[in-house]
Write a protein that holds these residues in place. Sequence first.
Motif, PDB file in Angstrom:
ATOM      1  N   PRO A   6      49.667  -7.882   6.928  1.00  0.00           N
ATOM      2  CA  PRO A   6      49.176  -7.491   8.256  1.00  0.00           C
ATOM      3  C   PRO A   6      48.970  -5.981   8.308  1.00  0.00           C
ATOM      4  CG  PRO A   6      51.509  -8.027   8.347  1.00  0.00           C
ATOM      5  CD  PRO A   6      51.033  -8.368   6.961  1.00  0.00           C
ATOM      6  N   PRO A   7      48.047  -5.529   9.146  1.00  0.00           N
ATOM      7  CA  PRO A   7      47.810  -4.084   9.239  1.00  0.00           C
ATOM      8  C   PRO A   7      49.048  -3.375   9.792  1.00  0.00           C
ATOM      9  CG  PRO A   7      46.577  -5.267  10.924  1.00  0.00           C
ATOM     10  CD  PRO A   7      47.210  -6.300  10.041  1.00  0.00           C
ATOM     11  N   ASP A   8      49.217  -2.149   9.367  1.00  0.00           N
ATOM     12  CA  ASP A   8      50.341  -1.336   9.838  1.00  0.00           C
ATOM     13  C   ASP A   8      50.070  -0.907  11.277  1.00  0.00           C
ATOM     14  OD1 ASP A   8      52.334   0.519  10.351  1.00  0.00           O
ATOM     15  OD2 ASP A   8      51.829   1.829   8.681  1.00  0.00           O
ATOM     16  N   PRO A   9      50.878  -1.338  12.233  1.00  0.00           N
ATOM     17  CA  PRO A   9      50.613  -0.966  13.631  1.00  0.00           C
ATOM     18  C   PRO A   9      50.770   0.536  13.883  1.00  0.00           C
ATOM     19  CG  PRO A   9      52.732  -2.062  13.443  1.00  0.00           C
ATOM     20  CD  PRO A   9      52.067  -2.151  12.097  1.00  0.00           C
ATOM     21  N   PHE A  10      51.409   1.238  12.963  1.00  0.00           N
ATOM     22  CA  PHE A  10      51.597   2.682  13.120  1.00  0.00           C
ATOM     23  C   PHE A  10      50.465   3.490  12.478  1.00  0.00           C
ATOM     24  CE2 PHE A  10      55.832   0.927  13.600  1.00  0.00           C
ATOM     25  CZ  PHE A  10      56.258   1.566  14.744  1.00  0.00           C
ATOM     26  N   ALA A  11      49.489   2.803  11.879  1.00  0.00           N
ATOM     27  CA  ALA A  11      48.405   3.505  11.187  1.00  0.00           C
ATOM     28  C   ALA A  11      47.452   4.194  12.156  1.00  0.00           C
ATOM     29  CB  ALA A  11      47.645   2.534  10.295  1.00  0.00           C
ATOM     30  N   ALA A  12      47.309   3.677  13.342  1.00  0.00           N
ATOM     31  CA  ALA A  12      46.408   4.288  14.333  1.00  0.00           C
ATOM     32  C   ALA A  12      46.983   5.629  14.795  1.00  0.00           C
ATOM     33  CB  ALA A  12      46.240   3.362  15.526  1.00  0.00           C
ATOM     34  N   ALA A  13      46.108   6.521  15.190  1.00  0.00           N
ATOM     35  CA  ALA A  13      46.558   7.816  15.723  1.00  0.00           C
ATOM     36  C   ALA A  13      47.375   7.571  16.985  1.00  0.00           C
ATOM     37  CB  ALA A  13      45.361   8.707  16.032  1.00  0.00           C
ATOM     38  N   PRO A  14      48.550   8.189  17.088  1.00  0.00           N
ATOM     39  CA  PRO A  14      49.385   7.947  18.260  1.00  0.00           C
ATOM     40  C   PRO A  14      48.874   8.679  19.499  1.00  0.00           C
ATOM     41  CG  PRO A  14      50.417   9.574  16.861  1.00  0.00           C
ATOM     42  CD  PRO A  14      49.192   9.081  16.132  1.00  0.00           C
ATOM     43  N   THR A  15      49.206   8.130  20.647  1.00  0.00           N
ATOM     44  CA  THR A  15      49.001   8.816  21.917  1.00  0.00           C
ATOM     45  C   THR A  15      50.258   9.623  22.188  1.00  0.00           C
ATOM     46  OG1 THR A  15      47.581   7.061  22.751  1.00  0.00           O
ATOM     47  CG2 THR A  15      48.613   8.499  24.396  1.00  0.00           C
ATOM     48  N   ASP A  16      50.084  10.906  22.488  1.00  0.00           N
ATOM     49  CA  ASP A  16      51.235  11.769  22.750  1.00  0.00           C
ATOM     50  C   ASP A  16      51.708  11.620  24.185  1.00  0.00           C
ATOM     51  OD1 ASP A  16      51.588  12.942  20.191  1.00  0.00           O
ATOM     52  OD2 ASP A  16      49.806  14.153  20.546  1.00  0.00           O
ATOM     53  N   SER A  17      52.911  12.104  24.421  1.00  0.00           N
ATOM     54  CA  SER A  17      53.518  12.078  25.747  1.00  0.00           C
ATOM     55  C   SER A  17      52.527  12.541  26.807  1.00  0.00           C
ATOM     56  CB  SER A  17      54.742  12.996  25.758  1.00  0.00           C
ATOM     57  OG  SER A  17      55.226  13.159  27.070  1.00  0.00           O
ATOM     58  N   ARG A  18      52.635  11.980  27.996  1.00  0.00           N
ATOM     59  CA  ARG A  18      51.761  12.398  29.098  1.00  0.00           C
ATOM     60  C   ARG A  18      52.191  13.729  29.692  1.00  0.00           C
ATOM     61  NH1 ARG A  18      53.225   7.217  32.041  1.00  0.00           N
ATOM     62  NH2 ARG A  18      55.455   7.418  31.998  1.00  0.00           N
ATOM     63  N   TYR A  19      53.343  14.236  29.282  1.00  0.00           N
ATOM     64  CA  TYR A  19      53.847  15.521  29.769  1.00  0.00           C
ATOM     65  C   TYR A  19      53.351  16.618  28.837  1.00  0.00           C
ATOM     66  CZ  TYR A  19      56.607  12.256  32.417  1.00  0.00           C
ATOM     67  OH  TYR A  19      56.974  11.219  33.226  1.00  0.00           O
ATOM     68  N   GLY A  20      52.518  17.499  29.377  1.00  0.00           N
ATOM     69  CA  GLY A  20      51.816  18.513  28.593  1.00  0.00           C
ATOM     70  C   GLY A  20      52.655  19.269  27.583  1.00  0.00           C
ATOM     71  N   ARG A  53      55.078  -1.074  24.767  1.00  0.00           N
ATOM     72  CA  ARG A  53      55.587  -2.407  25.067  1.00  0.00           C
ATOM     73  C   ARG A  53      54.505  -3.356  25.583  1.00  0.00           C
ATOM     74  NH1 ARG A  53      57.225   1.367  28.244  1.00  0.00           N
ATOM     75  NH2 ARG A  53      57.132   1.231  30.522  1.00  0.00           N
ATOM     76  N   ARG A  54      53.447  -2.834  26.180  1.00  0.00           N
ATOM     77  CA  ARG A  54      52.340  -3.680  26.645  1.00  0.00           C
ATOM     78  C   ARG A  54      51.141  -3.611  25.691  1.00  0.00           C
ATOM     79  NH1 ARG A  54      54.629  -1.701  31.474  1.00  0.00           N
ATOM     80  NH2 ARG A  54      53.334   0.148  31.458  1.00  0.00           N
ATOM     81  N   SER A  55      50.854  -2.413  25.187  1.00  0.00           N
ATOM     82  CA  SER A  55      49.653  -2.229  24.359  1.00  0.00           C
ATOM     83  C   SER A  55      49.894  -2.463  22.872  1.00  0.00           C
ATOM     84  CB  SER A  55      49.125  -0.802  24.528  1.00  0.00           C
ATOM     85  OG  SER A  55      50.030   0.126  23.933  1.00  0.00           O
ATOM     86  N   SER A  56      51.126  -2.311  22.422  1.00  0.00           N
ATOM     87  CA  SER A  56      51.492  -2.337  20.993  1.00  0.00           C
ATOM     88  C   SER A  56      50.813  -1.223  20.207  1.00  0.00           C
ATOM     89  CB  SER A  56      51.200  -3.701  20.351  1.00  0.00           C
ATOM     90  OG  SER A  56      52.023  -4.688  20.936  1.00  0.00           O
ATOM     91  N   LEU A  57      50.329  -0.189  20.892  1.00  0.00           N
ATOM     92  CA  LEU A  57      49.723   0.966  20.232  1.00  0.00           C
ATOM     93  C   LEU A  57      50.763   2.064  20.058  1.00  0.00           C
ATOM     94  CD1 LEU A  57      46.317   1.069  22.148  1.00  0.00           C
ATOM     95  CD2 LEU A  57      46.751   0.264  19.804  1.00  0.00           C
ATOM     96  N   PRO A  58      50.604   2.924  19.035  1.00  0.00           N
ATOM     97  CA  PRO A  58      51.590   3.975  18.782  1.00  0.00           C
ATOM     98  C   PRO A  58      51.639   5.008  19.907  1.00  0.00           C
ATOM     99  CG  PRO A  58      50.088   3.723  16.914  1.00  0.00           C
ATOM    100  CD  PRO A  58      49.555   2.889  18.022  1.00  0.00           C
ATOM    101  N   ARG A 153      63.077  -0.717   3.733  1.00  0.00           N
ATOM    102  CA  ARG A 153      62.117  -1.755   3.323  1.00  0.00           C
ATOM    103  C   ARG A 153      60.697  -1.396   3.750  1.00  0.00           C
ATOM    104  NH1 ARG A 153      63.921  -6.429   6.561  1.00  0.00           N
ATOM    105  NH2 ARG A 153      64.270  -4.716   7.968  1.00  0.00           N
ATOM    106  N   HIS A 154      60.573  -0.513   4.739  1.00  0.00           N
ATOM    107  CA  HIS A 154      59.251  -0.191   5.293  1.00  0.00           C
ATOM    108  C   HIS A 154      59.021   1.315   5.300  1.00  0.00           C
ATOM    109  CE1 HIS A 154      60.253  -4.152   7.096  1.00  0.00           C
ATOM    110  NE2 HIS A 154      59.017  -4.400   6.706  1.00  0.00           N
ATOM    111  N   MET A 155      59.347   1.962   4.214  1.00  0.00           N
ATOM    112  CA  MET A 155      59.260   3.412   4.178  1.00  0.00           C
ATOM    113  C   MET A 155      57.831   3.881   3.976  1.00  0.00           C
ATOM    114  SD  MET A 155      61.458   5.571   4.924  1.00  0.00           S
ATOM    115  CE  MET A 155      62.889   4.553   4.930  1.00  0.00           C
ATOM    116  N   PRO A 156      57.309   4.671   4.938  1.00  0.00           N
ATOM    117  CA  PRO A 156      55.952   5.204   4.779  1.00  0.00           C
ATOM    118  C   PRO A 156      55.936   6.374   3.804  1.00  0.00           C
ATOM    119  CG  PRO A 156      56.900   5.877   6.866  1.00  0.00           C
ATOM    120  CD  PRO A 156      57.910   4.974   6.203  1.00  0.00           C
TER     121      PRO A 156
END
Length: 161
Positions: A6-20, A53-58, A153-156
């Motif tokens: 399965p694709p690595d769910p952490f491979a996508a660019a993460p969204t950073d905190s909404r706090y500047g 928890r809803r999007s499963s995105l990083p 077991r899942h070391m990047p």
Amino acid sequence: MSAPPPPDPFAAAPTDSRYGPVADHARQYAASGGADGHDWNGAPTLLLTTLGRRSSLPRRTTLIYGCHHDAYIVVASNLGADLHPDWYLNLRHHAAARIQVHGQLLAVHARTATPAEQPLLWDLMAGIWPDYDAYQRATQRPIPTVVLQPDFRHMPAQIAR
């Protein structure tokens, strides 16, 4: 023939905190491979990437950390707010996460400290960041400490500097 992994769910660019300021800190930390941003106001920080928890995105944020045995410890203080921080809610839904400490990227499994562990780990973290005690006095909710246990077991791959 076996199915592809399965694709690595952490491979996508993460969204950073909404706090500047937190988002700026995370981007600076990541861009420098941890060379710039690990030390913040006298405390060590790491980058934590959870899955929404809803999007499963990083989703990525910076947190003060301590070490206990072979685990990293963080505090879900949310500056003493009455609600848990989003990253903690994400970890309760998806315990698999990634952290970056300096230039090292680690897969971790997150869990809330047990009631037996909490006093020791709280004291460890309040020793690093004494404001945690004030944050606890400011809220009715018990502020959890979180154990981030490396999952070998899942070391990047390591971050290039």
